[in-house]
Write a protein that holds these residues in place. Structure first.
Motif, PDB file in Angstrom:
ATOM      1  N   ASP A  17      45.629 -55.577   5.156  1.00  0.00           N
ATOM      2  CA  ASP A  17      45.871 -54.171   5.447  1.00  0.00           C
ATOM      3  C   ASP A  17      47.362 -53.933   5.684  1.00  0.00           C
ATOM      4  O   ASP A  17      48.181 -54.845   5.550  1.00  0.00           O
ATOM      5  CB  ASP A  17      45.007 -53.688   6.618  1.00  0.00           C
ATOM      6  CG  ASP A  17      45.474 -54.153   7.991  1.00  0.00           C
ATOM      7  OD1 ASP A  17      46.457 -54.919   8.093  1.00  0.00           O
ATOM      8  OD2 ASP A  17      44.837 -53.756   8.979  1.00  0.00           O
ATOM      9  N   ARG A  18      47.702 -52.715   6.073  1.00  0.00           N
ATOM     10  CA  ARG A  18      49.116 -52.351   6.221  1.00  0.00           C
ATOM     11  C   ARG A  18      49.824 -53.102   7.349  1.00  0.00           C
ATOM     12  O   ARG A  18      51.041 -53.187   7.373  1.00  0.00           O
ATOM     13  CB  ARG A  18      49.273 -50.840   6.401  1.00  0.00           C
ATOM     14  CG  ARG A  18      48.780 -50.296   7.707  1.00  0.00           C
ATOM     15  CD  ARG A  18      48.918 -48.775   7.740  1.00  0.00           C
ATOM     16  NE  ARG A  18      48.777 -48.282   9.087  1.00  0.00           N
ATOM     17  CZ  ARG A  18      49.794 -48.025   9.884  1.00  0.00           C
ATOM     18  NH1 ARG A  18      51.023 -48.195   9.481  1.00  0.00           N
ATOM     19  NH2 ARG A  18      49.572 -47.575  11.101  1.00  0.00           N
ATOM     20  N   SER A  59      48.623 -49.671  -3.539  1.00  0.00           N
ATOM     21  CA  SER A  59      48.628 -51.063  -3.065  1.00  0.00           C
ATOM     22  C   SER A  59      49.648 -51.881  -3.845  1.00  0.00           C
ATOM     23  O   SER A  59      50.089 -51.488  -4.925  1.00  0.00           O
ATOM     24  CB  SER A  59      47.234 -51.670  -3.236  1.00  0.00           C
ATOM     25  OG  SER A  59      46.290 -50.976  -2.460  1.00  0.00           O
ATOM     26  N   HIS A  67      48.199 -56.279  -0.961  1.00  0.00           N
ATOM     27  CA  HIS A  67      48.540 -55.593   0.288  1.00  0.00           C
ATOM     28  C   HIS A  67      48.192 -54.110   0.139  1.00  0.00           C
ATOM     29  O   HIS A  67      48.746 -53.410  -0.693  1.00  0.00           O
ATOM     30  CB  HIS A  67      50.027 -55.782   0.619  1.00  0.00           C
ATOM     31  CG  HIS A  67      50.347 -57.206   0.920  1.00  0.00           C
ATOM     32  ND1 HIS A  67      50.256 -57.730   2.184  1.00  0.00           N
ATOM     33  CD2 HIS A  67      50.718 -58.223   0.108  1.00  0.00           C
ATOM     34  CE1 HIS A  67      50.579 -59.013   2.150  1.00  0.00           C
ATOM     35  NE2 HIS A  67      50.851 -59.342   0.898  1.00  0.00           N
ATOM     36  N   PRO A  69      47.993 -50.381   1.768  1.00  0.00           N
ATOM     37  CA  PRO A  69      48.729 -49.651   2.805  1.00  0.00           C
ATOM     38  C   PRO A  69      47.878 -48.768   3.711  1.00  0.00           C
ATOM     39  O   PRO A  69      48.249 -47.640   4.016  1.00  0.00           O
ATOM     40  CB  PRO A  69      49.713 -48.816   1.983  1.00  0.00           C
ATOM     41  CG  PRO A  69      48.962 -48.510   0.744  1.00  0.00           C
ATOM     42  CD  PRO A  69      48.143 -49.755   0.457  1.00  0.00           C
TER      43      PRO A  69
END
Length: 122
Positions: A17-18, A59, A67, A69
């Motif tokens: 996640d972010r 992403s 990853h 965001p």
């Protein structure tokens, strides 16, 4: 997300996640019907939990990880449509709204093509 990435190469990658917290592993990749560009990834969030759909744009692929965001809690609360099935336009719209992403308007009608095809109403 770059459109030149082979969607099969995303499967099995870890997703974060972010904040950098691991959210799971990419289970499936869904392509846009019109363009064939990877649009959504289904991320398996745990051994006995469901897959959550995450948008591949915005992403990023960094090294061997995806990853995303967004916070893990938002991802976990994404609408559950099951995996292994085609996402309908309505389901995609629900996902876009869930993530607060803009949805591109439909392409304008080509009235000239309608006239040429003889379908124009009089």
């Amino acid at each position: 997300m770059h459109s030149d990435i082979d969607p099969r190469s995303l499967i099995g990658r870890k997703a974060f996640d972010r904040r950098g917290t691991r959210i799971g592993t990419v289970d499936e990749v869904y392509l846009d019907d019109a363009t064939g560009i990877p649009e959504w990834a289904a991320v398996r969030m745990g051994l006995f939990s469901r897959d959550a759909f995450v948008p591949l744009e915005p992403s990023e692929l960094a090294g061997d990880a995806l990853h995303v965001p967004f916070d893990r809690s938002l991802i976990k609360d994404a609408p559950d449509f099951g995996v292994g099935r085609h996402l309908s336009p309505e389901q995609e719209l629900q996902l876009y709204h869930h993530y607060g992403l803009d949805v591109a308007p439909p392409p304008p009608l080509d009235l000239e093509a309608d006239r040429l095809a003889g379908t124009e109403e009089v």
